[in-house]
Design an enzyme around this catalytic site. Structure first.
Site, PDB file in Angstrom:
ATOM      1  N   ASP A   1       0.862  -1.176   0.000  1.00 57.11           N
ATOM      2  CA  ASP A   1       0.000   0.000   0.000  1.00 57.11           C
ATOM      3  C   ASP A   1       0.905   1.234   0.000  1.00 57.11           C
ATOM      4  O   ASP A   1       2.136   1.131   0.001  1.00 57.11           O
ATOM      5  CB  ASP A   1      -0.946  -0.019   1.197  1.00 57.11           C
ATOM      6  CG  ASP A   1      -2.256   0.718   0.922  1.00 57.11           C
ATOM      7  OD1 ASP A   1      -2.234   1.665   0.120  1.00 57.11           O
ATOM      8  OD2 ASP A   1      -3.282   0.354   1.509  1.00 57.11           O
ATOM      9  N   TRP A   2       0.298   2.380   0.029  1.00 53.97           N
ATOM     10  CA  TRP A   2       0.956   3.683  -0.155  1.00 53.97           C
ATOM     11  C   TRP A   2       2.093   3.895   0.854  1.00 53.97           C
ATOM     12  O   TRP A   2       1.880   4.045   2.048  1.00 53.97           O
ATOM     13  CB  TRP A   2      -0.093   4.775  -0.004  1.00 53.97           C
ATOM     14  CG  TRP A   2       0.324   6.148  -0.408  1.00 53.97           C
ATOM     15  CD1 TRP A   2       1.018   7.044   0.342  1.00 53.97           C
ATOM     16  CD2 TRP A   2       0.024   6.806  -1.650  1.00 53.97           C
ATOM     17  NE1 TRP A   2       1.175   8.212  -0.347  1.00 53.97           N
ATOM     18  CE2 TRP A   2       0.579   8.106  -1.572  1.00 53.97           C
ATOM     19  CE3 TRP A   2      -0.650   6.432  -2.810  1.00 53.97           C
ATOM     20  CZ2 TRP A   2       0.474   9.030  -2.614  1.00 53.97           C
ATOM     21  CZ3 TRP A   2      -0.763   7.342  -3.842  1.00 53.97           C
ATOM     22  CH2 TRP A   2      -0.203   8.617  -3.740  1.00 53.97           C
TER      23      TRP A   2
END
Length: 798
Positions: free
Chosen positions: A332-333
């Site tokens: 994820d980010w």
């Protein structure tokens, strides 16, 4: 190896030229006309459902010819904001920089979220951006097509004009997986229309912590319901994604247990025993994997103190080996960065990268905004700390995904799909999904349905808003925050819907704003509006939010909205019809006592106002059921219906003494009287040798409305040696259509797999000689029960 040896003298990678985007106020609305066709016909779907598997020979050969830096580039994903200039337009020199210097193989997100000129991009303008990046990728660096990824959570929510469906929890409330399939199929088409073949969905976290801000992106608190919706979503998004170019690669997320933060706040730590993790949280991901999901995204979470991105147990042992997932894994980010900034389990970027790649088979880092991952990984391989074979395997999985979605055949967007984006054909599917999701929770003295000739006033901040019907991940990351102009009139509010159904536009007064703030003038307007009304529809809700933007400290409905309902009750003799336009179950306090009826509309999407109005006036019979427990008190924020029997039965046999929510899981009813026969079993003994028993029940519509009736089957184990059994567990469901007076027989099969559970040895067990109760429609007045025993002898004998 000492950690300090992992860091070179300079731990700061050289940066691409950067620009200050300035204030987002410079953004404007995209003025490209949205004129979709009414209907369309796509090529017939390619038969079958594809799934990731072994790497093709030509991909292995391609990997063998790439330099180390080029392979690491395939593992690197950069956000679109790094490619925009100070005026919000795509800067091709920036694209060339990332592709030439860092060989970047993937980009993501909507330009509207990251300094793009337009708040939301039309299919034409979004295509121009993506295709322009693709052209640079094909002409620079390793000349390999880039793969673009996007969050299309409830339709292609970042493409202007695309139909926005009910949010996933709303879809779960239908208890009809066909809606998960159809919304995903349209999301795939509309996202593919702008040249993007990879969608970061479905979200498969469980809604076990009700205050958590991301509940609406998921399919409720139950593992089986979520699993069924997961399969439908994956098949809708992907189909045979290796051959069908109207489909995309799906990405199940967030692996794993992201939805159970101890703090209730987004990205919080989780403490979950491994057997509970396997029992409740893994099954939806297992179902999606078995359905062929092409990729997976790991979560921000640390579980039992260990961050998922760097965990050999969670990624390798659990996901790769136990679940058997063979596809691409993306972070994820900024998750590798978070290992040292948030989790504090690494000294710096080099150490965090080393731990992650050494311990796991991670394939792509959503970096997302610098070259540090690439620089660190290059250094780690060149100094012998990471074996290059791990880079080869990851790059191969990335390239295989690119081949599977057809980027080597046709890397650009299929612009012929543009005219299908937002078609009436798709709108009809969204409205149907909303109709089946809206859940009737209270209906005192048959207050609903209303008569069309009655004087109706609509009050409340969610009563005339497309924005609040959609929530976050709608046009922009945090949603449109009440900015109705973003939607360009594409949608139907509750007020609009009532006008369509009755032919008369009702008077509308907002009252407090969506955050509960209002003035005395607002109060005076409400009093004047409701004084002579026969019925008052009060539409309550939340502002739009996504991720940590939705963090709150108190689950209670805002004081201003509670005051609104009390003021109406004090100022009018009208029946109050409360409509909840929200997924997070805000505590209702005295609203159930003050209301004659309560509808939970969840987040029904742009067109959901019509479905709400149709149900209020009896043109549609409500058929939604709660996909989560609706708490009554703040202490119940993390209560689920399946928690141990002790939560339901006290030592004196008092039923449901601890599980006493505002509304239980699976609750809801319609306008028709539905009667159930006694349950019939093909056998009273379930042998554990692979045999099954058939469960059947007759369901009849004795009312005056056609009905769609969800039939839910639960099991309860009477004795589970050494372990507390679930109070109830949903094992099967089916939604049946019943004409007035019609009776149907619904049949289910139960076998050993439906009663197995995980023990501390992390293996499944089924107990011999133990009694089980089958309950059809637990918590409903028409619940039916039957009992069976498992084969064999219970081990203890007196």
């Amino acid at each position: 190896m000492a950690i300090q040896q992992l860091e070179p003298e300079s731990n700061v990678a050289s940066e691409a030229p950067s620009y200050a985007f300035g204030d987002a106020e410079f953004q404007i609305l995209d003025d490209t006309p949205i004129n979709p066709v009414d209907s369309y016909e796509l090529p017939a779907p390619v038969e079958g459902f594809a799934k990731p598997g072994e790497i093709d020979a030509d991909i292995l050969e391609m990997v063998s010819k790439l330099t180390l830096k080029e392979k690491i580039g395939q593992m690197t994903q950069i956000e679109i904001g790094k490619l925009m200039d100070k005026d919000g337009f795509l800067d091709l020199k920036q694209v060339e920089y990332w592709v030439d210097e860092w060989k970047v193989g993937s980009f993501l997100d909507s330009p509207g979220n990251h300094g793009g000129k337009y708040q939301v991009y039309s299919p034409e303008r979004f295509t121009e951006v993506v295709d322009s990046i693709q052209k640079v990728a094909l002409e620079h660096g390793p000349k390999i097509p880039m793969i673009y990824g996007l969050d299309s959570v409830h339709g292609a929510n970042y493409v202007n004009g695309a139909v926005l469906f009910p949010q996933p929890t709303s879809t779960a409330a239908t208890f009809n997986p066909k809606h998960a399939y159809e919304s995903s199929r349209i999301a795939a088409k509309d996202t593919r229309a702008v040249g993007i073949p990879w969608i970061f969905c479905p979200c498969l976290d469980l809604n076990v912590e009700k205050i958590w801000a991301r509940n609406y992106e998921n399919f409720g608190e139950d593992p089986y319901l979520t699993s069924e919706m997961a399969v439908a979503s994956v098949k809708g998004l992907q189909g045979n994604y290796k051959k069908d170019r109207n489909r995309v690669a799906a990405c199940m997320k967030h692996w794993i247990a992201y939805g159970k933060p101890n703090s209730g706040k987004d990205r919080g730590s989780a403490w979950i025993p491994d057997n509970f993790l396997l029992e409740y949280f893994v099954p939806p991901f297992q179902a999606a994997t078995d359905a062929g999901v092409a990729s997976a995204m790991e979560s921000f979470s640390d579980i039992n103190g260990q961050p998922v991105p760097t965990s050999e147990f969670y990624v390798e042992t659990l996901l790769r080996e136990h679940v058997g997932f063979k596809g691409l894994i993306v972070t994820d980010w900024g998750d590798i960065w978070r290992l040292y900034q948030d989790h504090q389990t690494a000294k710096g970027e080099y150490d965090a990268t080393w731990q992650t790649i050494k311990n796991t088979s991670l394939d792509m880092s959503m970096v997302p905004d610098n070259g540090n991952f690439s620089e660190a990984l290059l250094h780690l391989v060149e100094t012998g700390r990471i074996d290059e074979s791990k880079i080869d395997a990851a790059a191969a999985r990335v390239l295989q995904l690119k081949k599977d979605v057809g980027l080597f055949e046709q890397p650009y967007a299929d612009k012929s799909l543009h005219t299908t984006v937002g078609s009436k054909q798709d709108v009809a599917l969204a409205i149907d999904a909303a109709r089946e999701s809206v859940t009737l929770l209270v209906n005192k003295d048959n207050a609903l349905p209303l008569k069309k000739e009655q004087k109706v006033v609509v009050v409340g901040p969610a009563g005339n808003s497309i924005s609040f019907q959609n929530g976050g991940w709608s046009l922009r990351w945090q949603g449109s925050l009440g900015n109705e102009e973003y939607y360009g009139g594409r949608g139907i509010t509750i007020v609009d819907g009532i006008e369509q159904v009755t032919g008369t536009r009702p008077e509308y007064v907002r009252g407090p704003d969506i955050d509960g703030k209002w003035t005395q003038e607002d109060r005076d307007q409400v009093v004047a509006a409701v004084k002579d009304a026969e019925k008052v529809i009060v539409a309550l809700g939340e502002n739009t939010y996504a991720e940590f933007g939705g963090n709150i400290d108190d689950l209670t409905t805002s004081e201003g909205q509670l005051e609104l309902v009390r003021l109406i009750k004090k100022s009018s003799n009208a029946d109050i019809i409360t409509v909840l336009v929200q997924v997070r179950p805000r505590l209702l306090k005295d609203i159930p006592e003050l209301s004659s009826a309560i509808l939970n509309a969840y987040l029904p999407g742009s067109w959901g106002g019509l479905a709400i109005a149709e149900i209020i006036f009896g043109e549609v019979n409500p058929s939604g059921r709660l996909p989560f427990t609706y708490p009554k008190h703040g202490s119940q924020s993390s209560v689920t219906y399946w928690q141990g029997v002790y939560n339901y039965f006290n030592i004196n046999g008092g039923e449901e003494s601890y599980y006493s929510p505002e509304f239980p899981f699976g609750y809801g009813f319609g306008y028709s009287e539905i009667t159930y026969s006694d349950i019939e079993l093909s056998s009273n003994t379930l042998e554990l040798d692979g045999s099954s028993i058939e469960v059947s029940v007759k369901v009849k519509n004795d009312g005056s409305y056609p009905a769609k009736e969800p039939v839910l089957l639960y099991t309860t184990q009477s004795i589970r040696p050494g372990y507390a059994p679930d109070a109830y567990r949903l094992r099967a469901f089916e939604k049946v259509d019943l004409a007035v007076g019609e009776e149907k027989t619904v049949k289910f099969e139960l076998s050993r797999k439906d009663i197995e559970y995980y023990q501390r040895d992390l293996k499944k067990h089924a107990d011999e000689g133990v009694n089980f109760t089958i309950t059809i429609n637990a918590y409903q007045k028409d619940a039916r029960k039957a009992r069976f025993v498992t084969g064999g002898a219970y081990e203890f004998t007196r």
